[in-house]
Design a protein around this motif. Sequence first.
Motif, short mmCIF file in Angstrom:
data_model
loop_
_atom_site.label_atom_id
_atom_site.label_comp_id
_atom_site.label_asym_id
_atom_site.label_seq_id
_atom_site.Cartn_x
_atom_site.Cartn_y
_atom_site.Cartn_z
N ALA A 68 47.76 39.90 28.64
CA ALA A 68 47.41 41.22 29.16
C ALA A 68 45.93 41.30 29.50
CB ALA A 68 47.79 42.30 28.14
N ALA A 69 45.08 40.68 28.64
CA ALA A 69 43.64 40.66 28.93
C ALA A 69 43.36 39.87 30.21
CB ALA A 69 42.88 40.07 27.75
N ALA A 70 44.10 38.78 30.43
CA ALA A 70 43.91 38.00 31.65
C ALA A 70 44.28 38.83 32.87
CB ALA A 70 44.76 36.73 31.60
N LEU A 71 45.37 39.58 32.78
CA LEU A 71 45.77 40.42 33.91
C LEU A 71 44.75 41.53 34.15
CD1 LEU A 71 49.61 40.72 33.25
CD2 LEU A 71 48.46 39.29 34.94
N ALA A 72 44.24 42.13 33.08
CA ALA A 72 43.23 43.17 33.23
C ALA A 72 41.96 42.60 33.86
CB ALA A 72 42.92 43.80 31.88
N MET A 73 41.60 41.37 33.46
CA MET A 73 40.43 40.73 34.05
C MET A 73 40.65 40.50 35.55
SD MET A 73 38.82 37.02 33.10
CE MET A 73 40.36 36.26 33.63
N CYS A 74 41.86 40.09 35.92
CA CYS A 74 42.15 39.87 37.33
C CYS A 74 42.07 41.18 38.13
CB CYS A 74 43.53 39.24 37.50
SG CYS A 74 43.62 37.54 36.91
N ARG A 75 42.44 42.27 37.50
CA ARG A 75 42.27 43.57 38.18
C ARG A 75 40.80 43.86 38.42
NH1 ARG A 75 47.08 47.21 37.61
NH2 ARG A 75 45.65 48.89 38.12
N GLY A 76 39.94 43.45 37.48
CA GLY A 76 38.51 43.59 37.70
C GLY A 76 38.03 42.71 38.85
N PHE A 77 38.57 41.48 38.93
CA PHE A 77 38.24 40.62 40.08
C PHE A 77 38.65 41.30 41.38
CE2 PHE A 77 38.96 36.66 37.22
CZ PHE A 77 37.75 36.91 36.58
N GLY A 78 39.81 41.95 41.36
CA GLY A 78 40.28 42.64 42.56
C GLY A 78 39.33 43.74 42.99
N ALA A 79 38.76 44.46 42.02
CA ALA A 79 37.79 45.52 42.36
C ALA A 79 36.57 44.92 43.04
CB ALA A 79 37.40 46.28 41.10
N VAL A 80 36.12 43.77 42.56
CA VAL A 80 34.98 43.09 43.19
C VAL A 80 35.33 42.68 44.61
CG1 VAL A 80 33.47 41.07 43.08
CG2 VAL A 80 34.06 42.30 40.98
N GLU A 81 36.52 42.12 44.80
CA GLU A 81 36.92 41.65 46.13
C GLU A 81 37.11 42.82 47.10
OE1 GLU A 81 37.69 37.93 47.12
OE2 GLU A 81 35.95 38.55 45.96
N ARG A 82 37.63 43.93 46.63
CA ARG A 82 37.76 45.09 47.52
C ARG A 82 36.40 45.61 47.95
NH1 ARG A 82 41.93 46.24 43.89
NH2 ARG A 82 40.57 47.61 42.68
N ALA A 83 35.45 45.63 47.01
CA ALA A 83 34.10 46.07 47.36
C ALA A 83 33.45 45.10 48.35
CB ALA A 83 33.25 46.20 46.10
N ARG A 84 33.68 43.80 48.16
CA ARG A 84 33.11 42.81 49.07
C ARG A 84 33.74 42.91 50.46
NH1 ARG A 84 33.40 36.98 49.68
NH2 ARG A 84 35.38 36.96 48.57
N ALA A 85 35.05 43.11 50.50
CA ALA A 85 35.72 43.28 51.80
C ALA A 85 35.27 44.55 52.49
CB ALA A 85 37.23 43.29 51.60
N ARG A 86 35.02 45.60 51.71
CA ARG A 86 34.56 46.85 52.29
C ARG A 86 33.17 46.70 52.90
NH1 ARG A 86 35.05 49.61 47.96
NH2 ARG A 86 37.30 49.94 48.27
N ALA A 87 32.31 45.93 52.25
CA ALA A 87 30.94 45.79 52.71
C ALA A 87 30.81 44.80 53.86
CB ALA A 87 30.04 45.37 51.54
N LEU A 88 31.52 43.67 53.80
CA LEU A 88 31.30 42.59 54.76
C LEU A 88 32.39 42.52 55.83
CD1 LEU A 88 30.11 39.77 52.32
CD2 LEU A 88 28.72 41.28 53.74
N LEU A 89 33.62 42.85 55.49
CA LEU A 89 34.71 42.78 56.47
C LEU A 89 35.04 44.14 57.08
CD1 LEU A 89 37.24 40.35 54.72
CD2 LEU A 89 35.40 39.81 56.32
N ARG A 90 34.38 45.18 56.59
CA ARG A 90 34.67 46.55 57.05
C ARG A 90 36.15 46.89 56.86
NH1 ARG A 90 29.85 46.34 56.65
NH2 ARG A 90 28.33 47.03 58.20
#
Length: 435
Positions: A68-90
């Motif tokens: 469960a901690a691994a899955l929660a960590m992956c959700r945190g990775f997803g938040a980083v990737e969404r922010a990166r896509a929002r900033a660089l990929l629009r």
Amino acid sequence: MATAYRPGTRVHSLPPALRAPFEGRTWREFGYLLLSLPLSVVFFSLALSLTAAGAGLVVTFLGIPVLAAALAMCRGFGAVERARARALLRLDVADPAPVRPRGDGALGWVGAVLKSGVSWRHLLYSLVHLPWAVFAFSVSLAFWTYGWGLLTYPLWQWVFPVHAGIDGLQLYGDGTHGIYLDSPFELAVTSTIGLLFTLATPWIIRGFATVDRLLVAGLLGPSRLEGRVVELESDRGVVVDTAAADLRRIERDLHDGAQARLVALAMDLGLAREKMAEDPRAAARMVDEAHGEVKTALRELRDLARGIHPAVLTDRGLDAALSSVASRCTVPVRVAVDLPARPVPAIEGIAYFTVSELLQNISKHSGARTASVDVWRAENRLMLQVSDDGRGGADAAGSGLGGLAERLEAVDGLLVVDSPAGGPTVITAELPWRA
């Protein structure tokens, strides 16, 4: 052939193929691909190690919270990737629904994380993105480096004879013989090849970025089911608010209209009864006035009943009901209804009130001389189109049309407004067809 210039548009002197290497979009997407590799290495390593540890420890029950901690960590990775896509990929991807534990305490949270499909999709992204990031990083960096390096080769070719003791870039060498790029013709050919690489690189980068957009939107955003649930919750709220507003309107119309007239009528009849013996002529006059009040109250009650659901709609369908409401419009209205069958009463009622409200807007605001109403079926949709030759300028976001659009959206409908200044105005509504 002359091209019309529109104010506010940016005119480029270079074609897109020549602009692409210098555009901000290309540099942003290239930066996204370069950042993807180190981040994906970190995401992949942590996700794989924790998931493997959790899966291996499941037999001891210690692996469940680790997983469960691994899955929660992956959700945190997803938040980083969404922010990166929002900033660089629009690319603006909505955050998925948060974990909602059904029980209290850590066990409830662990169970909710493990049952969440969003969490597993984030884990899948962390694992599959690494090989793609390696490929996209290598190819885009190679094309970018070779393209600009070969394009500018004539500018730095002097480095080889001065510092390396050779004539230029070596294409071939076997210890006794070598081929170097040092003649003017070879320099020109090298720059031409570099130019082709440089012009092709932005489109390769954009293709890679498109794949990344699909991965982020498909694996890190809310699922289609979640989006549909949110949409239905919003539509339910609109339906509830609309019903409450209609009830308030009916109560207000009854209280301020027919009820007030009936109260006044009861008082007038009481006074007429008292005067019957003393002044029969005055009592008769009061009865006549009360008779007029009865007629007015009945007319208001009929209008109110028609506003709730007209009897002609129930008895004869949309064609007769729309013809009736069109006859009360202040401008001549042509009505054409071409339906193979009657839709269900709910859709029929919404269609009637949509056209009725649009015709009221024409009467009050359009200044039109003529109007038309067309109703037909297109596959699985009921189409309504109301047009007029008035002054135009109808605001699709206004309170009237905006509220009407919300009502249609509550049943998977759509409202499209085309009303340029000066007219004409054409408003098209779509409703699901259910016979």
